[in-house]
Design an enzyme around this catalytic site. Structure first.
Site, PDB file in Angstrom:
ATOM      1  N   GLU A   4       0.973  -1.217   0.001  1.00  0.00           N
ATOM      2  CA  GLU A   4       0.313  -0.166  -0.046  1.00  0.00           C
ATOM      3  C   GLU A   4       0.928   1.415   0.040  1.00  0.00           C
ATOM      4  OE1 GLU A   4      -3.792   1.646   2.435  1.00  0.00           O
ATOM      5  OE2 GLU A   4      -3.728  -0.613   2.248  1.00  0.00           O
ATOM      6  N   ASP A 103      -2.889  -3.435   2.949  1.00  0.00           N
ATOM      7  CA  ASP A 103      -3.526  -3.492   4.266  1.00  0.00           C
ATOM      8  C   ASP A 103      -4.496  -4.266   4.031  1.00  0.00           C
ATOM      9  OD1 ASP A 103      -1.386  -1.981   5.369  1.00  0.00           O
ATOM     10  OD2 ASP A 103      -2.720  -0.137   5.373  1.00  0.00           O
ATOM     11  N   TYR A 311      -2.123  -3.585  12.974  1.00  0.00           N
ATOM     12  CA  TYR A 311      -3.127  -2.739  12.121  1.00  0.00           C
ATOM     13  C   TYR A 311      -3.912  -2.105  13.087  1.00  0.00           C
ATOM     14  CZ  TYR A 311      -5.737  -1.303   8.067  1.00  0.00           C
ATOM     15  OH  TYR A 311      -6.394  -0.573   7.048  1.00  0.00           O
TER      16      TYR A 311
END
Length: 673
Positions: A4, A103, A311
């Protein structure tokens, strides 16, 4: 392999290299990495977030035709994306396998998919799923690659397309209304989630400015027994006026003895809190560190890219048994909170069973540290947020805290009962690690039934009630969570958008700007359905249905188009009758009669003074409350107005305006009586 962001790509490349050679390359100024693993050459190439988005060349509204195009082609502020586009278009074609390593959420699923679709082959594509960028987690995700997460991709694309459809159609409709009303082009924006949030901010702002505080009289006594001092307050009664309270104070000065009638004590258990989800982290960082929600989110995402935490854009408060918590604590034992980590290992004997919260997320666990060391020195803010996350993680494994509460009832010579309360922390438990929630101790001297305590001080004061609502970034975030609009990752950004658009201003305490007020009024007038969260929440639920396979993307997009069409039909029906009011709201049409206090359009007149709807409502509320206010603080109505006009009363700005004007004008003063 598509990552990403460049920082994530570097972490993935070095994790997959097993410490062997990593070749760093560059194309058009964008870095990418080549590593070898299991005999294969792996190219890890980054994006910079979304590279593609919905767009149309059609004018006017309604508009329902669009295509996904490179964002830099239609967004002048996204020119930096062109170099990523060129790099990816050059190195992706011809690969034997494509991996989406963005992600693992619906945004990451769309980012990687659209890049592979544009430059590679989705039929030869796989998905890596990981919750941290720690090397062992990356290697595990690589070994367990799965098929493309089609449901997540479809849900993500549906969200993007749906938000685009709502945003472009409602924004263009608002601008058309403004153009007709003002005779010029006015840039306005609205959205499926943004609009109800703005209207809620406007509602709160009005309530704050219209707040007429209630007055109450507080009496607090300070008593002494055996050298120990404690406070007590009325129990089961309260003085009805300031005059009564002052009389009680005088009586207790003459006869200062209290008899202890009842002593009770109890132990309370304080359960450890679960590890953070993003919303909890944002609220606690605001409470403890004073950070706005979006700043906390940005810092957490940077800590994730440093492989220091998992995350952050998760709704989960659960820590699954699949994670090796002992290994994390062993690493933390050598970090900045090493003493606390070692203490927890000693306390638990290595048996680590975390408290689980009620909220879950199918994609990621609760936010937790990885135990990895930072590659560079963290800033003060980054360190503070990291410490908050680590301490909350440690607390989740600790034992319950125990507090002892005592309650003492005392009677004065007139038979009035007073209550004193004490609190002592017997066992800190999890509070050793997460000290931010430690209750303040209130020591109490030893007291038994029949003991006498002497009053040494009596405090009497008028207390003014606070407005029941707040308006700041954190309170708007809590409201969005409570009505279930937006997502963990988008709520703070949407709130920040309201400030960037010039609809809200202020940091700790927020205000609605004249433009924000105008847009909120226009939305309520022309799009009343969009001013409430129900419609937005219904479509949020449909996104989840796509993710779980209960609906298709096309179904939801078709339903969006149908709903938007109906809203625009109603909008056009209302528009002609609302044009003048919109012009007044935007300040482009001169009002026939202006409010004496603020210049807005007057709706009524009192004692020769023209007042707008805000100040008229403030007048009505103040008139109803004034007799009781004067009685409570034992004053004349004029003295009560003087108290209201002062900022210390916590009255809203519009109420203070009316009070101040009434003090200057006898006619308006009499109208309030």
């Amino acid at each position: 392999m598509v990552a990403e962001k460049p920082k994530a790509a570097a972490k993935i490349a070095y994790a997959l290299s097993d410490g062997r050679g990593v070749l760093r390359c560059s194309e058009y100024g964008v870095p990418y990495w080549i590593v070898r693993r299991d005999g294969a050459a792996i190219v890890v190439a980054p994006s910079a977030g979304h590279l593609f988005g919905p767009h149309t060349d059609s004018r006017g509204f309604p508009v329902f035709d669009f295509e996904w195009r490179p964002i830099f082609e239609f967004d002048r502020g996204a020119g930096y994306l062109s170099k990523f586009y060129r790099m990816l278009s050059r190195i992706l074609p011809g690969a034997s396998l494509y991996v989406n390593a963005c992600d693992y959420d619906i945004e990451g699923s769309v980012i990687g998919f659209k890049i592979i679709e544009a430059f590679g082959d989705v039929n030869r594509a796989r998905r890596m799923k990981f919750s941290t960028l720690a090397p062992q987690d990356i290697r595990r995700a690589y070994a367990r690659m799965e098929r493309l997460d089609v449901e997540m991709i479809e849900a993500g694309m549906a969200r993007s397309e749906m938000d685009w459809l709502w945003g472009i159609n409602v924004s263009r409709a608002l601008m058309e209304a403004a153009r007709r009303a003002a005779g010029r082009r006015v840039i306005l924006s609205a959205g499926r989630v943004q609009s109800p949030t703005l209207v809620e901010a406007y509602r709160r702002w009005r309530e704050i400015n219209l707040h007429v505080p209630k007055a109450s009289v507080a009496v607090k006594i300070t008593a002494e027994k055996g050298g120990g001092v404690f406070d007590a307050r009325p129990h089961g009664w309260k003085p009805q006026s300031l005059e009564t309270a002052r009389s009680i104070k005088s009586e207790l000065r003459k006869n200062p003895w209290l008899a202890v009638e009842e002593v009770r004590s109890e132990r309370s258990i304080l359960r450890p809190p679960p590890a953070f989800n993003l919303g909890d982290l944002q609220k606690e960082a605001n409470r403890i560190l004073g950070l706005p929600p979006l700043r906390t989110q940005s810092i957490a995402e940077e800590l994730y890219l440093e492989a220091l935490i998992s995350y952050p854009r998760t709704n989960s408060q659960k820590l699954p048994p699949s994670i090796n918590y002992r290994a994390i604590l062993d690493k933390l034992a050598h970090g900045p909170l090493g003493r606390e980590a070692r203490e927890l290992l000693k306390e638990t004997g290595g048996v680590l069973r975390p408290v689980q919260g009620s909220k879950d997320d199918p994609a990621h666990p609760a936010i937790h540290p990885t135990g990895e060391k930072p590659s560079q020195r963290l800033s003060k803010e980054h360190m503070a947020v990291y410490e908050l996350i680590v301490r909350r993680f440690l607390a989740a494994f600790s034992r319950e805290a125990i507090v002892s509460k005592s309650s003492v009832l005392l009677r004065d010579f007139q038979g009035r009962v007073w209550r004193a309360e004490g609190l002592r922390v017997e066992d800190l438990g999890w509070l050793k690690y997460y000290h931010y929630s430690t209750p303040g101790e209130k020591p109490m001297p030893p007291l038994d039934r029949g003991d006498k305590a002497r009053v040494v001080r009596v405090d009497v004061r008028v207390e003014w009630s606070q407005t029941p609502v707040r308006l700041d970034k954190a309170s708007l975030l809590r409201w969005m969570e409570s009505v279930n609009i937006g997502t963990e990752g988008t709520r703070a950004r949407i709130i920040e958008t309201l400030y960037k658009r010039g609809y809200l201003e202020g940091s700790r305490k927020s205000e609605v700007t004249p433009l924000g007020e105008a847009v909120a009024v226009i939305i309520q007038t022309l799009f009343p359905e969009l001013s409430k969260p129900d419609l937005t929440r219904r479509f949020e639920s449909m996104i989840e249905d796509i993710r779980s396979g209960r609906r298709t993307r096309q179904e939801v997009i078709d339903m969006s188009k149908k709903t938007i069409s109906k809203l625009l039909e109603s909008f056009l029906d209302r528009l002609d009758t609302a044009v003048r009011e919109i012009g007044v709201s935007l300040g482009s049409v001169e009002v026939e009669a202006a409010c004496h206090l603020c210049g807005r359009k007057a709706v009524s007149a009192v004692s020769g003074y023209r007042l707008c709807s805000h100040h008229m409502e403030a007048f009505d509320r103040l008139r109803k409350a004034l007799p009781n206010l004067a009685s409570t603080i034992s004053s004349t109505p004029r003295e009560a107005l003087e108290a209201i006009a002062r900022g210390r009363s916590r009255a809203g700005a519009w109420v203070r305006d009316v009070a101040a004007l009434a003090l200057r004008d006898d006619g308006l003063y009499k109208a309030l009586l």
